[in-house]
Design a protein around this motif. Structure first.
Motif, PDB file in Angstrom:
ATOM      1  N   PHE A   1       2.875  13.054  -7.204  1.00 52.09           N
ATOM      2  CA  PHE A   1       3.874  12.044  -7.549  1.00 52.09           C
ATOM      3  C   PHE A   1       4.285  11.359  -6.267  1.00 52.09           C
ATOM      4  O   PHE A   1       5.162  11.822  -5.560  1.00 52.09           O
ATOM      5  CB  PHE A   1       5.078  12.681  -8.238  1.00 52.09           C
ATOM      6  N   CYS A   2       3.599  10.244  -5.939  1.00 50.95           N
ATOM      7  CA  CYS A   2       3.735   9.718  -4.591  1.00 50.95           C
ATOM      8  C   CYS A   2       4.728   8.564  -4.495  1.00 50.95           C
ATOM      9  O   CYS A   2       5.858   8.737  -4.047  1.00 50.95           O
ATOM     10  CB  CYS A   2       2.363   9.309  -4.079  1.00 50.95           C
ATOM     11  N   CYS A   3       4.298   7.377  -4.928  1.00 50.46           N
ATOM     12  CA  CYS A   3       5.181   6.222  -4.743  1.00 50.46           C
ATOM     13  C   CYS A   3       4.813   5.139  -5.745  1.00 50.46           C
ATOM     14  O   CYS A   3       3.806   5.236  -6.436  1.00 50.46           O
ATOM     15  CB  CYS A   3       5.062   5.680  -3.327  1.00 50.46           C
ATOM     16  N   ASP A   4       5.627   4.083  -5.811  1.00 48.45           N
ATOM     17  CA  ASP A   4       5.359   3.014  -6.766  1.00 48.45           C
ATOM     18  C   ASP A   4       3.970   2.425  -6.553  1.00 48.45           C
ATOM     19  O   ASP A   4       3.272   2.095  -7.515  1.00 48.45           O
ATOM     20  CB  ASP A   4       6.446   1.939  -6.691  1.00 48.45           C
ATOM     21  N   GLN A   5       3.538   2.322  -5.299  1.00 50.11           N
ATOM     22  CA  GLN A   5       2.226   1.745  -5.027  1.00 50.11           C
ATOM     23  C   GLN A   5       1.085   2.622  -5.549  1.00 50.11           C
ATOM     24  O   GLN A   5      -0.012   2.150  -5.788  1.00 50.11           O
ATOM     25  CB  GLN A   5       2.050   1.497  -3.526  1.00 50.11           C
ATOM     26  N   CYS A   6       1.375   3.913  -5.682  1.00 46.58           N
ATOM     27  CA  CYS A   6       0.342   4.822  -6.193  1.00 46.58           C
ATOM     28  C   CYS A   6       0.510   5.063  -7.689  1.00 46.58           C
ATOM     29  O   CYS A   6       0.006   6.048  -8.226  1.00 46.58           O
ATOM     30  CB  CYS A   6       0.375   6.150  -5.451  1.00 46.58           C
ATOM     31  N   GLY A   7       1.292   4.219  -8.333  1.00 51.51           N
ATOM     32  CA  GLY A   7       1.387   4.296  -9.792  1.00 51.51           C
ATOM     33  C   GLY A   7       2.474   5.213 -10.323  1.00 51.51           C
ATOM     34  O   GLY A   7       2.413   5.660 -11.465  1.00 51.51           O
TER      35      GLY A   7
ATOM     36  N   SER B   1       0.854  -1.194   0.000  1.00 47.75           N
ATOM     37  CA  SER B   1       0.000   0.000   0.000  1.00 47.75           C
ATOM     38  C   SER B   1       0.884   1.235   0.000  1.00 47.75           C
ATOM     39  O   SER B   1       2.112   1.122   0.083  1.00 47.75           O
ATOM     40  CB  SER B   1      -0.908  -0.018   1.226  1.00 47.75           C
ATOM     41  N   CYS B   2       0.263   2.387  -0.077  1.00 43.31           N
ATOM     42  CA  CYS B   2       1.004   3.649  -0.248  1.00 43.31           C
ATOM     43  C   CYS B   2       2.143   3.805   0.769  1.00 43.31           C
ATOM     44  O   CYS B   2       1.944   3.769   1.974  1.00 43.31           O
ATOM     45  CB  CYS B   2       0.046   4.833  -0.141  1.00 43.31           C
ATOM     46  N   ARG B   3       3.333   4.015   0.290  1.00 40.04           N
ATOM     47  CA  ARG B   3       4.516   4.087   1.155  1.00 40.04           C
ATOM     48  C   ARG B   3       4.535   5.352   1.992  1.00 40.04           C
ATOM     49  O   ARG B   3       4.997   5.362   3.129  1.00 40.04           O
ATOM     50  CB  ARG B   3       5.781   4.003   0.314  1.00 40.04           C
ATOM     51  N   ARG B   4       4.027   6.411   1.421  1.00 40.50           N
ATOM     52  CA  ARG B   4       4.009   7.679   2.157  1.00 40.50           C
ATOM     53  C   ARG B   4       3.085   7.572   3.358  1.00 40.50           C
ATOM     54  O   ARG B   4       3.431   7.970   4.466  1.00 40.50           O
ATOM     55  CB  ARG B   4       3.562   8.797   1.204  1.00 40.50           C
ATOM     56  N   GLU B   5       1.907   7.009   3.113  1.00 36.10           N
ATOM     57  CA  GLU B   5       0.940   6.789   4.200  1.00 36.10           C
ATOM     58  C   GLU B   5       1.588   6.002   5.341  1.00 36.10           C
ATOM     59  O   GLU B   5       1.407   6.320   6.512  1.00 36.10           O
ATOM     60  CB  GLU B   5      -0.243   5.955   3.678  1.00 36.10           C
TER      61      GLU B   5
ATOM     62  N   GLY C   1      -3.321  14.135   2.769  1.00 38.28           N
ATOM     63  CA  GLY C   1      -3.992  14.150   1.469  1.00 38.28           C
ATOM     64  C   GLY C   1      -3.064  13.669   0.381  1.00 38.28           C
ATOM     65  O   GLY C   1      -1.875  13.470   0.597  1.00 38.28           O
ATOM     66  N   LYS C   2      -3.624  13.468  -0.783  1.00 37.65           N
ATOM     67  CA  LYS C   2      -2.848  12.855  -1.871  1.00 37.65           C
ATOM     68  C   LYS C   2      -1.771  13.773  -2.419  1.00 37.65           C
ATOM     69  O   LYS C   2      -1.956  14.970  -2.610  1.00 37.65           O
ATOM     70  CB  LYS C   2      -3.801  12.459  -3.003  1.00 37.65           C
ATOM     71  N   VAL C   3      -0.622  13.181  -2.668  1.00 35.16           N
ATOM     72  CA  VAL C   3       0.490  13.874  -3.310  1.00 35.16           C
ATOM     73  C   VAL C   3       0.493  13.428  -4.769  1.00 35.16           C
ATOM     74  O   VAL C   3       0.336  12.236  -5.031  1.00 35.16           O
ATOM     75  CB  VAL C   3       1.808  13.470  -2.615  1.00 35.16           C
TER      76      VAL C   3
HETATM   77 ZN   LIG Z   1       1.792   6.584  -2.348  1.00 36.65          ZN
END
Ligand SMILES: [Zn+2]
Ligand SMILES: Nc1ncnc2c1ncn2[C@@H]1O[C@H](COP(=O)(O)OP(=O)(O)OP(=O)(O)O)[C@@H](O)[C@H]1O
Ligand SMILES: [Mg+2]
Lengths: 502, 345
Positions: A459-465, A439-443, A455-457
């Motif tokens: 350009f977040c992480c591999d898990q977020c595409g 799941s989202c790494r930032r979270e 809230g959503k960033v």
């Molecule tokens: Zn993420």
């Protein structure tokens, strides 16, 4: 005067970075303050600026000797000369000189082992201290990743110095560690200023490889295509050396290794070459980064897994200080956790080493020297590393153990070492869990530090595409041609200012 | 590693199989033992004393092995080697670095380089009117030295760079057998950071060992030339301030010397200082080497001195054991004293 104009006048900055003004105002209002601000956001300014306003001395406790030296230099660059570092780098003669003229300094950096010396404590007690600063305050907590037993005595020391106004600074502390800091400093009412540890402009990307040996080729590909400059972090010196020469020999970029085995003079040069853009990539162990302020680092690659989330955050935090998009890539292969476990073990003295040492220690030896120095030949004969030896000295000489008998001490020490190993292992598995997460790494990072999601960033992480090619250079920049400048031209370039002579 | 190899070949020739290869290692390392100091004198190898302090035992052994495999040297006893004809012709084709003067300069060569590199960095930033930069030099003594130079030097700040430039170029240009690139590319200036030793070696396509020797050779050249022509290189001359007068004796021997001058015998000094007699004897040998007016006559009567010298010359040896066999009346200590005092004439 308004804070902004002081900032501009003395430091040449036009605005505060996140959190700085809140922390400074809190201090100036006389509140004890715990500040958790992200790496590289200018925590030092939070005591530098109040120092210009407060009447008395600013005493700064700092755990890392090399860092202390950097900070003193930073002060000098701003034209502040009344600054001194009291640490074991000073010869006893220099130390005596400093101690007799202590009152002429405004900012006093001190390492915790110096605070152990009663004579020095006596001198400090005679000073008018306006602000007591604990830098890297997470070292206080045994749940912190870099626990220093001596740090846990800072509460005592604060009391002895008459409960001065206190500022505790850290970049990375879980809420549990933060509670520990406050309890340990014995402060009842403290103002907590916690800005988010999230760095939204740093995207995170974990890449799984089926075999450790594939990392070499992959890292070359990555460095070739990613925007530079960047840092590659390693756990082993040898790997750092190897990849650096590979990058150079293949003509990928200008790279140099940087680790504890590189001599002091070369280290300074390499660091500066990187800052001035003469190098594109540093292949570093964790020895690199502390005190390096380069704004435009575009990528951080982890060739090996760090020992804990906190270090990971610190290390990727070197990227994108200019606020522009940057990427952190971690290369992972099965079994990667073995190296950090091995390392964690090596940082602690072994059972045999402990037994060996205590067989040679006598009670009187221990009480002889309050300055906290075990006979140095024991270190050599017992094969103790710097880090191991520091842990032993810290423990054996901690004041509240002074009364205990040798056998008790030995048992307590073993117990302590065991606990440390368990904590370290737990941290490594925490890190592994994050690497393997789906799941989202930032979270997950935010949750680890007990922060609510912001809230959503985009350009977040591999898990977020996240796609890596967003961070690649448009065209492959050729490596600068081999320099053919002649020595006379080089000398003229640095010594003769054509502008000036016109 | 042609340069280092030719130095080693030269040393082996001089030692003539009378010492092990480790005496060369200690010599290059600048080991402050009386044995090494004495060897440097006895075998006329003073120029190479301490010219390669960072050399490790492992690299040294690798080099010896490589030289043996290339058949430049052959084994002539345990840890002892002599040059082969190939080795001798190699030495003939690769002359020794000409300016090395380890004995006189090794104790302050590093300090000289620290001063020079920091001085250039500061001058360059002065010239470009930049005051915020990280000093590449951390040594406090060098910082203090620089402060005093900037106070004393009588040159307008604006012209500093040009003057330093022309003095350096002039000084380098007087020698035709050095390549100043080895040193110049390591200098740091305004927004231009110097290369490390290994980077410079790579850029000039030199083997690392040869780079190091070449670099020290240039430093020793500078030291000598600046010192000789201090009236011409008026700014560079500051680099030499207070460097030359250093006493050659080790700290401990100086203490022994004090007691000796107060009339104590070697035994009394050993007792007094809680040191072994052999240590005190080492100090005396050091005096014989370094202190011009130190007389050994009270320790060895002149007749015995002549005898020892004759035997040493006659059988062309400096091996203590061989001499002792022929002059059984002399102690090892006495033989060492005589060789130290008169051995290299
Ligand atoms: Zn993420
Ligand atoms: N208000 C500001 N505006 C611009 N730059 C600033 C400001 N405050 C500090 N800086 C710069 O930011 C850089 C980082 O500062 P500092 O070393 O204090 O950060 P830090 O938070 O202690 O970092 P670390 O986590 O690495 O210890 C320094 O170069 C400093 O000069
Ligand atoms: Mg900091």
């Amino acid at each position: 005067m308004e804070l902004e104009s002081i900032l501009e006048k003395h430091f040449g900055y036009y605005s505060f970075k996140t959190g700085q003004k809140e922390v400074i105002s809190s201090i100036l209002a006389g509140n004890h303050t715990l500040a958790m601000l992200p790496t590289g956001t200018g925590k030092s300014l939070c005591y530098q600026l109040p120092g210009l306003i407060l009447k008395g001395k600013i005493l700064i406790i700092s755990p890392l000797l090399s860092l202390m030296q950097d900070q003193v230099e930073q002060f000098k660059r701003f034209g502040e000369k009344r600054v001194i570092a009291l640490n074991s780098f000073l010869s006893s003669e220099e130390r005596n000189n400093v101690l007799t003229s202590l009152s002429s300094y405004k900012f006093i950096f001190i390492s915790q082992e110096m605070l152990r010396i009663p004579f020095i404590m006596g001198r400090l007690q005679g000073l008018d201290i306006s602000l007591f600063v604990v830098d890297e305050a997470h070292c206080i907590s045994q749940w912190g990743y870099d626990f220093r037993p001596d740090y846990s005595k800072l509460g005592d020391i604060r009391q002895k110095l008459g409960d001065p106004l206190t500022l505790a600074l850290t970049a990375t502390a879980t809420s549990r560690v933060r509670e520990d800091i406050i309890a340990s400093l014995r402060i009842e009412k403290i103002n907590k200023i916690e800005s988010t540890i999230d760095r939204p402009n740093i995207a995170m990307y974990v890449e799984n490889l089926s075999d450790y040996h594939d990392k070499k080729d992959r890292v070359i590909e990555l460095v070739t295509s990613l925007q530079k400059p960047g840092i590659i972090y390693f756990t082993s010196k040898k790997a750092a050396e190897q990849i650096a020469s590979l990058l150079v020999d293949k003509g990928v970029c200008r790279a140099m290794p940087y680790h504890g085995g590189v001599d002091q003079n070369s280290r300074i040069l390499i660091q500066q070459q990187f800052i001035y853009g003469q190098l594109d990539v540093i292949c570093a162990t964790s020895a690199f980064g502390m005190g390096v302020n380069k704004e435009n680092i575009r990528f951080i690659i982890h060739y090996h897994m760090p020992m804990q989330m906190e270090s990971y955050l610190q290390e990727i935090g070197r990227a994108g200080r200019d606020g522009l998009p940057s990427i952190a890539v971690l290369l992972h292969s099965p079994g990667d956790e073995q190296l950090p476990i091995h390392l964690a073990e090596g940082e602690l003295p072994s059972e045999q080493q402990i037994d060996w040492l205590f067989n040679r220690l006598s009670d009187e030896q221990r009480s002889m020297d309050v300055g906290g120095q075990l006979p140095n030949q024991f270190k050599e004969f017992g094969g103790f590393s710097e880090v191991q030896w520091r842990i032993i000295e810290d423990f054996v000489y901690s004041p509240h153990r002074h009364s205990s008998r040798l056998e008790e001490l030995q048992a307590a020490f073993k117990k302590f070492i065991n606990e440390r190993f368990i904590v370290k292992k737990k941290n490594i598995f925490q890190m592994k869990k994050w690497v393997e997460a789906t799941s989202c790494r930032r979270e997950l990072i935010l949750r680890y530090f007990d922060e609510a999601s912001s809230g959503k960033v985009p350009f977040c992480c591999d898990q977020c595409g996240l796609q890596l090619n967003d961070y690649q250079t448009g065209q492959l920049a050729p490596m600068p041609k081999a320099n053919e400048e002649l020595w006379k031209d080089y000398l003229a370039k640095i010594l003769i200012n054509r502008e000036l002579s016109k | 590693m042609a340069r280092l190899a030719s130095i080693i070949l030269y040393c082996l020739t001089q030692l003539n199989g009378e010492r092990t290869i480790y005496s060369i290692f200690h010599l290059l390392n600048g080991k402050k033992s009386s044995q090494t100091i004495q060897d440097a004198h006895l075998f006329s190898l003073k120029n190479f004393f301490g010219v390669y302090e960072p050399l490790t035992r492992e690299s040294f052994e690798d080099i010896i092995q490589m030289m043996q495999e290339s058949e430049w040297i052959y084994n002539c006893g345990e840890q002892r080697f002599l040059p082969t004809p190939t080795g001798k012709s190699f030495l003939g084709n690769h002359p020794l670095p000409k300016y090395l003067n380890g004995w006189d300069h090794h104790s302050f060569t590093t300090q000289f380089w620290e001063r020079l590199s920091f001085f250039i960095q500061v001058t360059s930033n002065l010239v470009f009117q930049e005051s915020r930069y990280i000093p590449i030099q951390k040594n406090k003594h060098v910082h203090q030295w620089l402060k005093s130079v900037l106070r004393e030097v009588r040159v307008p700040r604006k012209e500093m760079g040009t003057i330093v430039y022309s003095e350096l170029v002039e000084c380098f240009d007087e020698a035709h057998d050095i390549d100043p690139s080895l040193l110049v590319f390591r200098l740091t200036g305004f927004q231009q950071i110097g290369l490390t030793a290994s980077q410079t070696a790579k850029r000039l396509q030199l083997d690392y060992h040869d780079y190091h020797i070449g670099f020290i050779n240039i430093l020793h050249y500078l030291i000598r030339n600046i010192n000789e022509k201090a009236n011409r290189f008026t700014v560079l001359a500051y680099l030499m301030q207070d460097l030359m007068q250093e006493n050659e004796l080790t700290f401990s021997s100086r203490k022994t010397q004090k007691l000796l001058n107060q009339g104590y015998s070697p035994e009394m000094i050993a007792n007094h200082r809680h040191l072994k007699l052999s240590t005190i004897e080492d100090h005396f040998v050091e005096f014989a080497l370094n202190v011009k007016d130190f007389s050994i006559d009270t320790f060895v009567d002149t007749e015995l001195q002549t005898k020892i010298l004759e035997i040493s010359k006659h059988s062309a040896t400096k091996k203590l054991k061989l001499i002792r066999e022929k002059v059984p009346a002399a102690t090892y200590f006495q033989i060492r004293l005589v060789l130290a005092k008169y051995g290299d004439r």
